[in-house]
Design a protein around this motif. Sequence first.
Motif, PDB file in Angstrom:
ATOM      1  N   ARG A 113      36.421  17.095   4.744  1.00  0.00           N
ATOM      2  CA  ARG A 113      37.798  16.432   5.338  1.00  0.00           C
ATOM      3  C   ARG A 113      38.546  17.137   5.697  1.00  0.00           C
ATOM      4  O   ARG A 113      39.019  17.005   7.673  1.00  0.00           O
ATOM      5  CB  ARG A 113      37.841  15.486   4.099  1.00  0.00           C
ATOM      6  CG  ARG A 113      39.514  14.657   4.192  1.00  0.00           C
ATOM      7  CD  ARG A 113      40.045  13.857   2.722  1.00  0.00           C
ATOM      8  NE  ARG A 113      40.343  15.447   2.271  1.00  0.00           N
ATOM      9  CZ  ARG A 113      41.418  16.608   2.281  1.00  0.00           C
ATOM     10  NH1 ARG A 113      41.985  16.346   2.709  1.00  0.00           N
ATOM     11  NH2 ARG A 113      41.529  17.294   1.133  1.00  0.00           N
ATOM     12  N   SER A 136      23.847   1.634  -0.913  1.00  0.00           N
ATOM     13  CA  SER A 136      24.272   1.731   0.217  1.00  0.00           C
ATOM     14  C   SER A 136      23.046   2.912   1.367  1.00  0.00           C
ATOM     15  O   SER A 136      22.861   3.224   0.494  1.00  0.00           O
ATOM     16  CB  SER A 136      25.602   3.307  -0.292  1.00  0.00           C
ATOM     17  OG  SER A 136      25.161   3.984  -1.035  1.00  0.00           O
ATOM     18  N   TYR A 182      23.552   6.097   2.158  1.00  0.00           N
ATOM     19  CA  TYR A 182      23.376   7.108   1.991  1.00  0.00           C
ATOM     20  C   TYR A 182      22.912   7.140   0.640  1.00  0.00           C
ATOM     21  O   TYR A 182      22.123   7.926   0.301  1.00  0.00           O
ATOM     22  CB  TYR A 182      24.802   7.525   1.455  1.00  0.00           C
ATOM     23  CG  TYR A 182      25.402   9.261   0.425  1.00  0.00           C
ATOM     24  CD1 TYR A 182      25.726  10.054   1.274  1.00  0.00           C
ATOM     25  CD2 TYR A 182      24.672   9.182  -0.808  1.00  0.00           C
ATOM     26  CE1 TYR A 182      25.271  11.214   1.185  1.00  0.00           C
ATOM     27  CE2 TYR A 182      25.349  10.855  -0.988  1.00  0.00           C
ATOM     28  CZ  TYR A 182      25.093  11.334  -0.325  1.00  0.00           C
ATOM     29  OH  TYR A 182      24.972  12.887  -0.733  1.00  0.00           O
ATOM     30  N   SER A 235      28.644  15.329   5.440  1.00  0.00           N
ATOM     31  CA  SER A 235      28.918  13.712   4.120  1.00  0.00           C
ATOM     32  C   SER A 235      28.629  13.563   5.994  1.00  0.00           C
ATOM     33  O   SER A 235      29.360  13.931   6.763  1.00  0.00           O
ATOM     34  CB  SER A 235      29.959  14.105   3.860  1.00  0.00           C
ATOM     35  OG  SER A 235      30.220  12.613   3.997  1.00  0.00           O
ATOM     36  N   LYS A 270      29.691  10.530   6.761  1.00  0.00           N
ATOM     37  CA  LYS A 270      31.235   9.976   6.621  1.00  0.00           C
ATOM     38  C   LYS A 270      32.151  10.476   7.105  1.00  0.00           C
ATOM     39  O   LYS A 270      33.370  10.407   7.804  1.00  0.00           O
ATOM     40  CB  LYS A 270      31.779   9.514   5.257  1.00  0.00           C
ATOM     41  CG  LYS A 270      30.572   8.727   4.909  1.00  0.00           C
ATOM     42  CD  LYS A 270      31.912   7.701   3.039  1.00  0.00           C
ATOM     43  CE  LYS A 270      30.971   7.347   2.898  1.00  0.00           C
ATOM     44  NZ  LYS A 270      31.944   7.135   1.694  1.00  0.00           N
ATOM     45  N   ASP A 320      32.378  11.866  11.154  1.00  0.00           N
ATOM     46  CA  ASP A 320      31.891  11.398  12.104  1.00  0.00           C
ATOM     47  C   ASP A 320      31.965  12.806  13.498  1.00  0.00           C
ATOM     48  O   ASP A 320      33.098  13.325  14.374  1.00  0.00           O
ATOM     49  CB  ASP A 320      33.245  10.935  13.237  1.00  0.00           C
ATOM     50  CG  ASP A 320      33.062   9.054  11.577  1.00  0.00           C
ATOM     51  OD1 ASP A 320      31.675   8.558  12.185  1.00  0.00           O
ATOM     52  OD2 ASP A 320      33.985   8.609  12.217  1.00  0.00           O
ATOM     53  N   GLU A 366      26.408  11.937  10.702  1.00  0.00           N
ATOM     54  CA  GLU A 366      26.181  11.292  11.535  1.00  0.00           C
ATOM     55  C   GLU A 366      25.028  10.785  12.211  1.00  0.00           C
ATOM     56  O   GLU A 366      25.708  12.086  12.821  1.00  0.00           O
ATOM     57  CB  GLU A 366      27.602  10.002  11.479  1.00  0.00           C
ATOM     58  CG  GLU A 366      27.398  10.400  13.076  1.00  0.00           C
ATOM     59  CD  GLU A 366      28.839  12.095  12.797  1.00  0.00           C
ATOM     60  OE1 GLU A 366      29.432  12.643  13.972  1.00  0.00           O
ATOM     61  OE2 GLU A 366      28.402  12.396  11.548  1.00  0.00           O
TER      62      GLU A 366
END
Length: 458
Positions: free
Chosen positions: A171, A274, A276, A391, A393, A395, A424
């Motif tokens: 992140r 999910s 994932y 990950s 998530k 982008d 992704e």
Amino acid sequence: MAKSSTIKVLEQCNVSPPLNSAPPISLPLTFLDIPWLFFSPSQPLFFYDYPYTTSHFTSTTLPNLKNSLSLTLQHFYPLAGNLTMSPFEPCKPEIIYSQGDSVSLTIAESNGQFNHLCSNYPRDVNEFHSLVPQLDDKQVLIPLLAIQATVFPKAGICIGLAYQHVVADGRTFNNFMKTWASFCSFGDSFSMKSLPSYDRKVIVDALGLEDIFLKEWRRRKSLKEIAIGSEDNVDLSNMVRATFVVGLSDMNRIKSWIIAKCNEENKSHPVHLSAYVLTCAFIWICLVKAQDGVNEKCCGEDPNYFGFIAGGITRLDFPVPASYFGNCVGFGRSMAIRKELMGEDGVVVAARAIGSTVKTLDKAIFGDAKKWISDWKVLFGLDLNVMVAGSPKLDLYETDFGWGRAKKIEEISIDCMRAISLTESRDVEGGIEVGLALHKTKMDAFTTFFTQGLRAFP
């Protein structure tokens, strides 16, 4: 097979925040940072189409790339700093930024085949290593970030990075990359929505995990065996990397098959299906089957483990701002018996194991944290186990320096981690890209199981 390529270094320089723009700072490692002392650097590569000559790059694009990096480091200045690691109590590892600290930036030119490197099919892992900057970890002060920009004349650019995970989770790294790309695209007119938060007091160590992790780090450092998450002597000959895409329609078919199978056998459904979990479950099964054909160490009664990183900000019972600079992730390890993974219901078994771990982390992300390091030693102890890096998530493909979206993203550190990378999908909406680095015979087997496996779901 692509021809061998050569790299020519055009410039070696250092980029600092603008003069007097960033204050000196000392950031103590929190209990969420310390576990990453056991891991080698992350090594992401971002490939971009760039149909211009090298001279155009050096005269037009490079000055902007340097200036935008400097402006970004004005806000993410610890990345220009260093990690200090005294093993003696009461000293603790910490991140220190001082005026004049900088990030190493290498500018290079390659005669390699750009489109070949950006492909999904298997390619020799060694073709990518010259695109990764060197990050020296043998010094008293350990640099945290190094960058290399490699131009492929009239074809593309590769932005390669190496960074110590102890300074940033995915992140935080994503926030840094998006900020740099925005400054590069819009210049001084770009205004950040929120500045990085360096307040370490928001991280609450209610379980005393810092002392546990520091004790284990000091013990392993004294024995000169710190690294857990990588191997120094991995045989990279005949190893290839490839990318596989699991689309949303694939996930829906896998999910429908799992539910139908559970209904048919009058069993409860897995607790969490999910995108994932579905992707990881299917990939885990393909890897288990691929290993079974080439690994004589396999035993049906053996436990197999699947480890992954879990985002912490939404799971914590104390508030942490989304702009927090540092690590804020947990760790999950799922287990299943090998013969059950190899069986007809293997995907159900895998999805049940991974989904249950996710739900456990949702309830108490630090429930098994005292065992994280011992779990890692088990996980990386056998090549039968799987670890996930990255990950889907974040982008990452939306990181645009003004040249358009990234054409391809690769994580090079998985070569020596026996890990898979997830991001992704660039081109398949809702899809997930899975990056693997395996020896060719195992990659061939995996490809067969992946292709045939997807076809088998109605």
